[in-house]
Design an enzyme around this catalytic site. Structure first.
Site, PDB file in Angstrom:
ATOM      1  CG  ASP A   1       6.533   0.459   8.773  1.00 49.01           C
ATOM      2  OD1 ASP A   1       5.460   1.097   8.648  1.00 49.01           O
ATOM      3  OD2 ASP A   1       6.614  -0.624   9.369  1.00 49.01           O
TER       4      ASP A   1
ATOM      5  CD  GLU B   1       3.600   4.665  -0.605  1.00 54.63           C
ATOM      6  OE1 GLU B   1       2.643   5.375  -0.270  1.00 54.63           O
ATOM      7  OE2 GLU B   1       3.636   3.426  -0.434  1.00 54.63           O
TER       8      GLU B   1
ATOM      9  N   GLY C   1      -1.635  12.931  -4.467  1.00 53.01           N
ATOM     10  CA  GLY C   1      -2.700  13.922  -4.685  1.00 53.01           C
ATOM     11  C   GLY C   1      -2.804  14.907  -3.536  1.00 53.01           C
ATOM     12  CE  LYS C   2      -6.542  12.572   0.825  1.00 60.41           C
ATOM     13  NZ  LYS C   2      -6.400  11.439  -0.132  1.00 60.41           N
TER      14      LYS C   2
ATOM     15  CB  CYS D   1     -10.986   6.763   0.516  1.00 55.02           C
ATOM     16  SG  CYS D   1      -9.899   5.433   0.050  1.00 55.02           S
TER      17      CYS D   1
ATOM     18  CB  CYS E   1       0.040   6.981   4.031  1.00 55.96           C
ATOM     19  SG  CYS E   1       0.146   6.444   5.742  1.00 55.96           S
TER      20      CYS E   1
ATOM     21  N   PRO F   1      -0.368   8.155  -4.300  1.00 53.28           N
ATOM     22  CG  PRO F   1      -1.875   8.425  -6.086  1.00 53.28           C
ATOM     23  CD  PRO F   1      -1.777   7.899  -4.667  1.00 53.28           C
TER      24      PRO F   1
HETATM   25  C1  LIG Z   1      -4.709   5.961   0.740  1.00 51.44           C
HETATM   26  S1  LIG Z   1      -3.140   5.768   0.065  1.00 51.44           S
HETATM   27  C2  LIG Z   1      -2.503   7.398   0.168  1.00 51.44           C
HETATM   28  C3  LIG Z   1      -3.012   8.336  -0.906  1.00 51.44           C
HETATM   29  C4  LIG Z   1      -2.242   9.629  -0.956  1.00 51.44           C
HETATM   30  N1  LIG Z   1      -2.220  10.290   0.321  1.00 51.44           N
HETATM   31  C5  LIG Z   1      -2.816  10.576  -1.984  1.00 51.44           C
HETATM   32  O1  LIG Z   1      -3.563  11.482  -1.645  1.00 51.44           O
HETATM   33  O2  LIG Z   1      -2.506  10.410  -3.158  1.00 51.44           O
HETATM   34  C6  LIG Z   1      -2.291   4.955   1.338  1.00 51.44           C
HETATM   35  C7  LIG Z   1      -0.825   4.776   1.076  1.00 51.44           C
HETATM   36  O3  LIG Z   1      -0.251   4.265   2.276  1.00 51.44           O
HETATM   37  C8  LIG Z   1       0.814   3.431   1.904  1.00 51.44           C
HETATM   38  N2  LIG Z   1       1.175   2.573   3.058  1.00 51.44           N
HETATM   39  C9  LIG Z   1       0.840   1.286   3.303  1.00 51.44           C
HETATM   40  N3  LIG Z   1       1.420   0.856   4.432  1.00 51.44           N
HETATM   41  C10 LIG Z   1       2.136   1.901   4.918  1.00 51.44           C
HETATM   42  C11 LIG Z   1       2.970   2.078   6.053  1.00 51.44           C
HETATM   43  N4  LIG Z   1       3.201   1.072   6.925  1.00 51.44           N
HETATM   44  N5  LIG Z   1       3.550   3.275   6.245  1.00 51.44           N
HETATM   45  C12 LIG Z   1       3.334   4.290   5.388  1.00 51.44           C
HETATM   46  N6  LIG Z   1       2.562   4.176   4.290  1.00 51.44           N
HETATM   47  C13 LIG Z   1       1.971   3.001   4.063  1.00 51.44           C
HETATM   48  C14 LIG Z   1       0.268   2.679   0.715  1.00 51.44           C
HETATM   49  O4  LIG Z   1       1.327   2.110  -0.035  1.00 51.44           O
HETATM   50  C15 LIG Z   1      -0.489   3.774  -0.013  1.00 51.44           C
HETATM   51  O5  LIG Z   1       0.311   4.363  -0.973  1.00 51.44           O
END
Ligand SMILES: C[S@@+](CC[C@H](N)C(=O)[O-])C[C@H]1O[C@@H](n2cnc3c(N)ncnc32)[C@H](O)[C@@H]1O
Length: 460
Positions: A295, A264, A246-247, A367, A241, A244
């Site tokens: 997904d 993503e 960062g990790k 988070c 996931c 944007p």
């Molecule tokens: C908490 S954010 C991730 C932040 C990212 N890891 C970072 O450090 O910048 C969660 C992400 O999961 C994505 N997401 C939502 N549903 C998802 C799915 N079914 N499979 C994979 N990613 C998904 C969201 O669109 C979002 O971008």
């Protein structure tokens, strides 16, 4: 107050840093200013200039606050009132400056050091690509003390993290454990993140054509899942996931994996992710860092057993931004949708375990402070994956970093085991329960978090 404002204004003009209120936005994965598209756009080209206009304060969303009060006072006990105070005061929020080892950062390092920033992690030597001077901080101008830009009442309200806070009456916090484990420390890392004892915000960096960005601003607690993942050179890594990004960037600061697949499914956020990667990583790494659009729930089926490490930084109820929902209706809508998140999170974690090779490792993170999206998700997945083994992060992560972060290790259901879904915890005892994860709880002076992380190994 006036004196404070005046001295603060002078300070700002002198060093071009802004200890200012930042009204949070309602993105679903806020990790810091670089993870905030509105802030990034607003800053545009004037990257190092003080913005004179202050943002209008946005009130917190009452239905969300009421819900949090009810849930978190039960789950966090004594830690909740002080965590609540931090979440309701964006002015106190701190930001970390993660340096980009693929760009020349000597100048930035010197500026940070001269302004009282210091490194969060023990430093390792870096690759020849890099031009850093890793001298340690001594004589910073703006450490706590007479040169501090902050007034004494502010310092007493938010003591700097250079001076570890005394625990209040909570039994959750770390120092008791620390006393018995004095020698533990983190391994040296090429990941460099600078933090300041006060909530100063370093300006984020605008796009510079043909040049990589030198640093990324983030909530320093976001680095902990990456540290727990402990990627080494040559591994195959999945960031399930990813936007944007960062990790993903932090992973690339730690090691050079054979492959980092950044997944993503949301097209807009994927675009944002791609731009982040382009701005920070050199073209020579393009073949190693890919972006995919699946997904995450079905990723494991399509790439079963492929990865050494998987990060599941799951979509979650983002406590910081949800508190500032734009309207009561939006807040209430989010709270309704909240009930569906644990099922999605558990699916993502199961899928991640399937994508893992035997012996590989998943880190699950969120988070939010919410136990149902943290411990309960991990627990439910462990219940139906006999090949999955949780690993204790307390000594490895929480103890060495307790100076900077406030960790809660209490599994709420360990103290009140009325939930029948919980299986007995193998090898647990009241003094050393097997922990399903660790939770960073924002506290005054150490405002990092919320961040939950759990590490699970797939048995061989
Ligand atoms: C908490 S954010 C991730 C932040 C990212 N890891 C970072 O450090 O910048 C969660 C992400 O999961 C994505 N997401 C939502 N549903 C998802 C799915 N079914 N499979 C994979 N990613 C998904 C969201 O669109 C979002 O971008």
């Amino acid at each position: 107050m006036y004196n404070y404002m005046l001295s603060r204004h002078c300070f700002l003009l002198t060093i071009c840093l802004k200890p200012r209120r930042i009204a949070p936005t309602a993105v679903c994965c806020y990790t810091g200013p670089d993870a905030d598209p509105q802030l990034r756009e607003r800053r545009g080209a004037n990257k190092n200039q003080v913005t004179k206009r202050r943002r209008k304060e946005r009130p917190s969303c009452q239905p969300v606050l009421d819900n949090f009060d009810q849930q978190y006072s039960q789950e966090l006990g004594d830690l909740w009132p002080s965590a609540r105070a931090v979440l309701l005061d964006p002015y106190s929020w701190q930001y970390g400056v993660m340096l980009n080892r693929f760009s020349a950062v000597t100048g930035i390092t010197q500026i940070l050091q001269s302004q009282g920033f210091s490194t969060l992690l023990p430093q390792n030597s870096v690759s020849p690509l890099l031009c850093n001077d890793f001298s340690t901080i001594s004589n910073s101008k703006h450490q706590a003390g007479k040169d501090s830009p902050f007034p004494p009442d502010y310092i007493s309200k938010f003591p700097p993290n250079d001076f570890p806070l005394q625990p209040e009456s909570s039994s959750h916090v770390l120092p008791q454990d620390l006393k018995s484990e004095p020698s533990l420390s983190l391994p040296r890392s090429t990941l460099q993140c600078y933090i300041h004892p006060y909530p100063l915000r370093f300006p984020s960096q605008a796009h510079r054509p043909g040049q990589l960005k030198q640093y990324y601003l983030l909530n320093a607690a976001s680095l902990l899942p990456v540290l727990a993942l402990n990627v080494t050179d040559g591994e195959k890594v999945l960031d399930l996931c990813s936007a944007p990004g960062g990790k993903a960037l932090a992973i690339m600061q730690c090691a050079t994996p054979a492959l980092l697949c950044c997944n993503e499914p949301d097209p807009h956020r994927r675009d944002w992710l791609s731009k982040t990667l382009e701005s920070f990583l050199p073209p020579s790494l393009t073949s190693r860092v890919t972006v995919s659009a699946q997904d995450g729930c079905s990723f494991g089926q399509s790439e079963t057993g492929e990865y050494d490490k998987v990060l599941v930084d799951a979509p979650c109820s983002n406590d910081r931004s949800w508190l500032y929902s734009s309207s009561s209706q939006q807040g209430e809508q989010r709270l309704k949708e909240r009930a569906r998140l644990p099922a999605l999170q558990a699916q993502l974690l199961r899928s991640a375990l399937t994508a893992l090779r035997p012996g590989g490792v998943v880190v699950y993170s969120t988070c939010t402070l919410s136990s149902s999206e943290n411990y309960a998700v991990v627990d439910s997945v462990l219940n139906d994956c006999p090949e999955a083994e949780p690993e204790d992060l307390w000594e490895e992560i929480a103890v060495p970093l307790s100076k900077y972060f406030t960790f809660s290790h209490a599994h709420p259901d360990l103290d009140t085991p009325q939930k029948p879904s919980l299986r007995p915890l193998n090898g647990s005892s009241s003094s050393n329960p097997r922990r399903l994860g660790i939770l960073v709880v924002p506290q005054p002076g150490r405002t990092w978090g919320p961040m939950f992380l759990s590490r699970i190994r797939r048995r061989k």
